[in-house]
Design an enzyme around this catalytic site. Structure first.
Site, PDB file in Angstrom:
ATOM      1  N   THR A 147      -0.542  12.341  -1.311  1.00 54.44           N
ATOM      2  CA  THR A 147      -1.544  12.420  -2.115  1.00 54.44           C
ATOM      3  C   THR A 147      -1.828  14.108  -0.984  1.00 54.44           C
ATOM      4  O   THR A 147      -2.740  15.262  -1.574  1.00 54.44           O
ATOM      5  CB  THR A 147      -2.855  12.130  -2.219  1.00 54.44           C
ATOM      6  OG1 THR A 147      -3.131  10.886  -2.851  1.00 54.44           O
ATOM      7  CG2 THR A 147      -3.913  12.579  -2.352  1.00 54.44           C
ATOM      8  N   ALA A 148      -2.621  13.967   0.226  1.00 50.95           N
ATOM      9  CA  ALA A 148      -2.710  15.277   0.788  1.00 50.95           C
ATOM     10  C   ALA A 148      -1.770  16.519   0.314  1.00 50.95           C
ATOM     11  O   ALA A 148      -1.886  17.302   0.332  1.00 50.95           O
ATOM     12  CB  ALA A 148      -2.009  15.174   2.766  1.00 50.95           C
TER      13      ALA A 148
ATOM     14  N   SER B 283       1.334   5.291  -1.603  1.00 51.16           N
ATOM     15  CA  SER B 283       0.363   6.616  -1.459  1.00 51.16           C
ATOM     16  C   SER B 283       0.277   6.363  -2.842  1.00 51.16           C
ATOM     17  O   SER B 283       1.083   6.625  -4.344  1.00 51.16           O
ATOM     18  CB  SER B 283       0.625   7.826  -1.040  1.00 51.16           C
ATOM     19  OG  SER B 283       0.099   8.940  -2.110  1.00 51.16           O
TER      20      SER B 283
ATOM     21  N   LYS C 122       0.930  -1.509  -0.090  1.00 48.60           N
ATOM     22  CA  LYS C 122       0.251  -0.275   0.448  1.00 48.60           C
ATOM     23  C   LYS C 122       1.341   1.410   0.191  1.00 48.60           C
ATOM     24  O   LYS C 122       1.803   1.131   0.828  1.00 48.60           O
ATOM     25  CB  LYS C 122      -0.808   0.454   1.033  1.00 48.60           C
ATOM     26  CG  LYS C 122      -1.554   1.371   1.394  1.00 48.60           C
ATOM     27  CD  LYS C 122      -2.366   0.967   0.794  1.00 48.60           C
ATOM     28  CE  LYS C 122      -4.083   2.381   0.991  1.00 48.60           C
ATOM     29  NZ  LYS C 122      -4.735   2.548   2.211  1.00 48.60           N
TER      30      LYS C 122
ATOM     31  N   HIS D 241      -6.262  11.210   7.791  1.00 48.86           N
ATOM     32  CA  HIS D 241      -6.735  10.565   8.577  1.00 48.86           C
ATOM     33  C   HIS D 241      -7.525  10.752   9.653  1.00 48.86           C
ATOM     34  O   HIS D 241      -8.118  11.601   9.500  1.00 48.86           O
ATOM     35  CB  HIS D 241      -5.701   9.780   9.010  1.00 48.86           C
ATOM     36  CG  HIS D 241      -4.585   8.402   7.200  1.00 48.86           C
ATOM     37  ND1 HIS D 241      -5.781   8.204   6.698  1.00 48.86           N
ATOM     38  CD2 HIS D 241      -3.751   7.931   7.601  1.00 48.86           C
ATOM     39  CE1 HIS D 241      -4.721   7.978   6.058  1.00 48.86           C
ATOM     40  NE2 HIS D 241      -3.371   7.540   5.922  1.00 48.86           N
TER      41      HIS D 241
END
Length: 277
Positions: A108-109, A55, A53, A152
Site C-alpha cells: 500500500t505504501a 498487503s 496477512k 510502521h
C-alpha cells in the site's frame, strides 16, 4: 489451522488470544511469523498457509484464490507511510528524477507513493530501489539514496536518524479521499469456512481489547528490540474499529485505492466486486 502474520505488535496483539487457545471453538493455530513482503510473494504463488496477512496492494494478484476477511487487518487514520530525506527540503519537486528506496513494490505504501508522486512530482521520480525496510533510513542518512519510503514504527523513530519528512502520505490520502488508509489485509483460501474464521478473529480482537495486558509478553517476545512504549504506540495506531470490522468506509477505502492503482497500471485489472465476496 495454518496462519502467517508479521511479528509486528499490532498483529501479535490481535492474534494473541487465537494463537493461545483462548477463543472457544477455534482450532489450534500453527503460526508462521513472516514480514508482509514474504506473505505477498507466497499468496501470489499460491503458496504459504491457508490464512495470511498480506498487503491490500497485493489483493489484485490473489483474489481468485483468496477471500478478503473483513476483520483482523490494518486500516486507519494518521498512520500513513512517510517520504523521508536527509536534508530538510520541504518541497516535493526535490524528488524529480531522484533515487528513492521503497520496502516493496506490492505494498500500500508503494501505491500511495506512486499515486501521490503522479500528482505532486513534476517529471516523476527517478530510479525506484526495493530495499529491506530496516535498511532504508540508514541509507537515506548515509546519502546512498536520495529519499526513502518508510512505514510502521519509523513514524516514531526517523528523527533519531537525523532525517526530515517531505510528506505524510496518509495525510495526503485522507485529505484527497476522506477515507482511511488500507494497509494490511487478512486473507483466507476460498475453500475454507471464512465466516467462522472471521468470527474467531473478531473474538480475538475483542479479547485483546478486554485484556490489554495479557498479550504484552507475546507482543514483546516478537517486537524485534522495540521498546514497550513504541510497541504500545504501534498498537494504538494500527488496531482500531476497522480491525474489528472493515465496515462500509473500510471497503470504500480499499476499492478507491485499488481502483485508482488499476487505472494507473500499478496493479492488474480485476473485478472490484470480488473484494466483498
Amino acid at each position: 489451522m495454518k496462519i502467517a502474520y508479521s511479528p509486528c505488535p499490532n498483529d501479535t496483539f490481535v492474534f494473541h488470544a487465537l494463537a493461545h487457545g483462548l477463543i472457544e471453538g477455534a482450532p489450534e493455530l500453527e503460526v508462521t511469523y513472516a514480514d508482509i513482503d514474504k506473505t505477498n510473494q507466497w499468496a501470489a504463488k499460491g503458496e504459504g498457509p491457508e490464512v495470511m496477512k498480506i498487503s491490500f496492494a497485493a489483493l489484485p494478484w490473489v483474489l481468485d484464490d483468496y477471500t478478503l476477511i473483513p476483520c483482523g487487518g490494518a486500516l486507519g487514520r494518521g498512520c500513513g507511510p512517510l517520504v523521508l530525506t536527509k536534508d530538510d527540503v520541504n518541497d516535493s519537486s526535490f524528488l524529480s528524477g531522484k533515487k528513492v528506496a521503497v520496502p516493496s513494490e506490492k505494498s500500500t505504501a508503494y501505491l500511495l507513493f506512486r499515486l501521490w508522486a503522479a500528482q505532486n512530482v513534476s517529471g516523476g521520480v527517478g530510479e525506484i530501489i526495493v530495499m529491506p525496510f530496516h535498511e532504508i533510513m540508514p541509507a537515506v542518512r548515509d546519502g546512498s539514496i536520495d529519499a526513502g519510503l518508510v512505514i510502521h514504527e519509523a513514524r516514531f523513530t526517523y528523527k533519531e536518524y537525523g532525517l526530515h519528512m517531505v510528506t505524510d502520505l496518509g495525510n495526503w490520502w485522507e485529505e484527497d479521499t476522506g477515507l482511511p488508509i488500507p494497509l494490511g489485509a487478512i486473507t483466507a483460501k476460498r475453500h475454507l469456512n471464512t465466516a467462522k474464521i472471521s468470527k474467531w478473529i473478531r473474538e480475538s480482537v475483542d479479547y485483546a481489547w478486554e485484556h490489554p495486558d495479557e498479550s504484552q509478553h507475546y507482543v514483546m517476545e516478537h517486537a524485534q528490540e522495540m521498546s514497550v512504549e513504541v510497541a504500545k504506540s504501534h498498537i494504538d495506531l494500527y488496531v482500531n474499529e476497522f480491525t474489528r470490522d472493515l465496515g462500509d468506509d473500510g471497503f470504500k477505502a480499499i476499492e478507491s485505492l485499488l481502483g485508482r492503482a488499476a487505472e494507473e497500471g500499478l496493479v492488474p485489472a480485476f473485478d472490484l466486486e470480488k473484494l466483498r465476496k
